[in-house]
Design an enzyme around this catalytic site. Structure first.
Site, PDB file in Angstrom:
ATOM      1  N   ILE A  90       0.829  -1.209   0.000  1.00  0.00           N
ATOM      2  CA  ILE A  90       0.000   0.000   0.000  1.00  0.00           C
ATOM      3  C   ILE A  90       0.862   1.256   0.000  1.00  0.00           C
ATOM      4  CG2 ILE A  90      -1.462   1.418   1.510  1.00  0.00           C
ATOM      5  CD1 ILE A  90      -3.170  -0.470   0.081  1.00  0.00           C
TER       6      ILE A  90
ATOM      7  N   VAL B  68       2.700   1.700  -3.396  1.00  0.00           N
ATOM      8  CA  VAL B  68       1.846   2.109  -4.507  1.00  0.00           C
ATOM      9  C   VAL B  68       1.380   3.552  -4.321  1.00  0.00           C
ATOM     10  CG1 VAL B  68      -0.418   1.741  -5.564  1.00  0.00           C
ATOM     11  CG2 VAL B  68       1.094  -0.205  -5.171  1.00  0.00           C
ATOM     12  N   GLU B  69       1.050   3.917  -3.094  1.00  0.00           N
ATOM     13  CA  GLU B  69       0.497   5.247  -2.851  1.00  0.00           C
ATOM     14  C   GLU B  69       1.521   6.368  -3.021  1.00  0.00           C
ATOM     15  OE1 GLU B  69      -2.526   6.360  -2.376  1.00  0.00           O
ATOM     16  OE2 GLU B  69      -3.470   4.399  -2.459  1.00  0.00           O
ATOM     17  N   THR B  70       2.695   6.230  -2.407  1.00  0.00           N
ATOM     18  CA  THR B  70       3.620   7.383  -2.376  1.00  0.00           C
ATOM     19  C   THR B  70       5.091   7.008  -2.552  1.00  0.00           C
ATOM     20  OG1 THR B  70       3.868   7.283   0.038  1.00  0.00           O
ATOM     21  CG2 THR B  70       2.077   8.668  -0.829  1.00  0.00           C
TER      22      THR B  70
ATOM     23  N   TYR C  68      -5.692  -1.930  -8.990  1.00  0.00           N
ATOM     24  CA  TYR C  68      -4.998  -1.366  -7.840  1.00  0.00           C
ATOM     25  C   TYR C  68      -4.690  -2.458  -6.816  1.00  0.00           C
ATOM     26  CZ  TYR C  68      -4.248   1.335  -3.558  1.00  0.00           C
ATOM     27  OH  TYR C  68      -3.732   1.832  -2.389  1.00  0.00           O
TER      28      TYR C  68
END
Length: 363
Positions: free
Chosen positions: A137, A140-142, A339
């Site tokens: 997570i 993928v996010e930042t 995602y």
């Protein structure tokens, strides 16, 4: 709970605005440029009415809310970024995957895992969420905090609350959602005594390393390092615990697989029926297989419902997996099977690199 809501904001407002939380000359220039291109909401009757009503509902100062909203800016770029792809644009899992699973992101993930191994293990014990899912997570996010966003949160939220693209198929629903997030953001800043014009985030108003929206931050963020405040910009432990708490709250089941391989029996296949519920797990193993899906090994003994997840590959044949309830939980973070698979596969690649010492992007 109210105490933690306040300390969340104190930490977030301080870190998001400070020079060592999001800082480089380039980032400051991007932020200034994004803000400079906007049109202030001062004088916008709808926006001012929203400020009055939000202040009444939440109990914060009306004039403070009006000043904050008046200085928020409508950013055309935010509206453009929120537009869905043109109708008929083919989805392509291989292309999507390549955006998130590469050597650079895996190397960053390995460092994040190694630096935070104790916090990851503790989160897994406390919440039951595997380390590789949490690592997936945040990656993928930042990219583990490297890309947390350069838009003023209040600008992004106000734009999507009051000027959500009318051509979007769910414009009314999404506008209402962002009005709620803007209200929660103002509530956070009011409780903390923060400056609502300072925090930075994504074009959708998400904040910190895990890109929590304001309502998620208030509801699920935790002080996992025990320092008395919640800091999703700089405390890796708080980020890890908060992501794990988010998934646990949405029903993550300890020890359950996220998905299984699936093939088809052409003689019995009713793919239309299998795909009808989309990614919502609906079918028992027996009914899943009765419609022509073929499972093997542990999948045959899976105790809960399954969904047939289709991952299109442009002009090439699609790929399929049997998604479990835990796969569906990952999509509560972002409503997309692509995602969820990117999170799962990035986490696995990082885990393999940690265990084996490799840092390649895998196959």
């Amino acid at each position: 709970m109210r105490f933690f809501a306040a300390v969340i904001v104190l930490a977030l407002a301080a870190t998001a605005a400070s020079a060592d939380a999001q800082t480089s000359a380039r980032k400051r220039q991007l932020t200034e440029r994004n803000s400079a291109r906007g049109t202030p909401y001062e004088g916008n009757e709808d926006a001012m009415r929203f400020a009055d009503e939000a202040a009444l509902r939440q109990g914060f100062d009306r004039e403070w809310a009006r000043r904050a909203i008046a200085q928020a800016q409508m950013l055309p770029l935010v509206s453009r970024l929120m537009q869905p792809p043109p109708v008929g644009t083919p989805k392509n899992w291989r292309v999507y995957r390549s955006r998130f699973i590469d050597a650079t992101r895996i190397r960053a993930g390995v460092k994040f895992w190694q630096d935070n191994q104790q916090a990851l293990e503790r989160a897994e014990r406390q919440y039951g969420v595997p380390a590789e899912i949490i690592v997936g997570i945040v990656g993928v996010e930042t990219i583990y905090g490297q890309q947390v966003g350069n838009f003023r949160v209040i600008d992004a939220l106000a734009t999507l609350a009051f000027d959500f693209p009318a051509t979007h198929p769910r414009a009314a629903e999404r506008s209402a959602y962002f009005r709620g997030e803007l209200e929660q953001f103002l509530l956070m800043q009011s409780r903390a005594g923060g400056d609502p014009l300072q925090p930075l985030g994504s074009f959708a108003g998400a904040m910190g390393m895990p890109q929590f929206m304001p309502s998620s931050l208030l509801r699920w963020a935790v002080d996992f390092d025990g320092d008395g405040r919640i800091d999703l910009a700089r405390s890796h432990a708080d980020v890890i615990g908060s992501v794990a708490n988010y998934f646990k709250s949405y029903g993550w089941q300890t020890g359950m697989a996220t998905h299984y391989p699936v093939t088809f029996d052409p003689a019995r296949l009713d793919k239309e029926a299998l795909l009808a519920p989309d990614i919502l797990p609906t079918f028992s193993v027996a009914s899943f297989m009765a419609k022509g899906a073929v499972l093997e090994g542990a999948a045959v003994q899976h105790p809960g419902p399954l969904a047939l997840v289709e991952l299109q590959n442009g002009d090439a044949p699609p790929q399929y997996v049997a998604g479990t309830e835990n796969f569906y939980v990952i999509t509560r973070y972002n409503w997309s099977s692509y995602y969820a698979m990117a999170v799962i596969e990035l986490g696995r690649e990082v885990q393999a690199a940690v265990n084996g010492g490799a840092t390649g992007a895998g196959e």
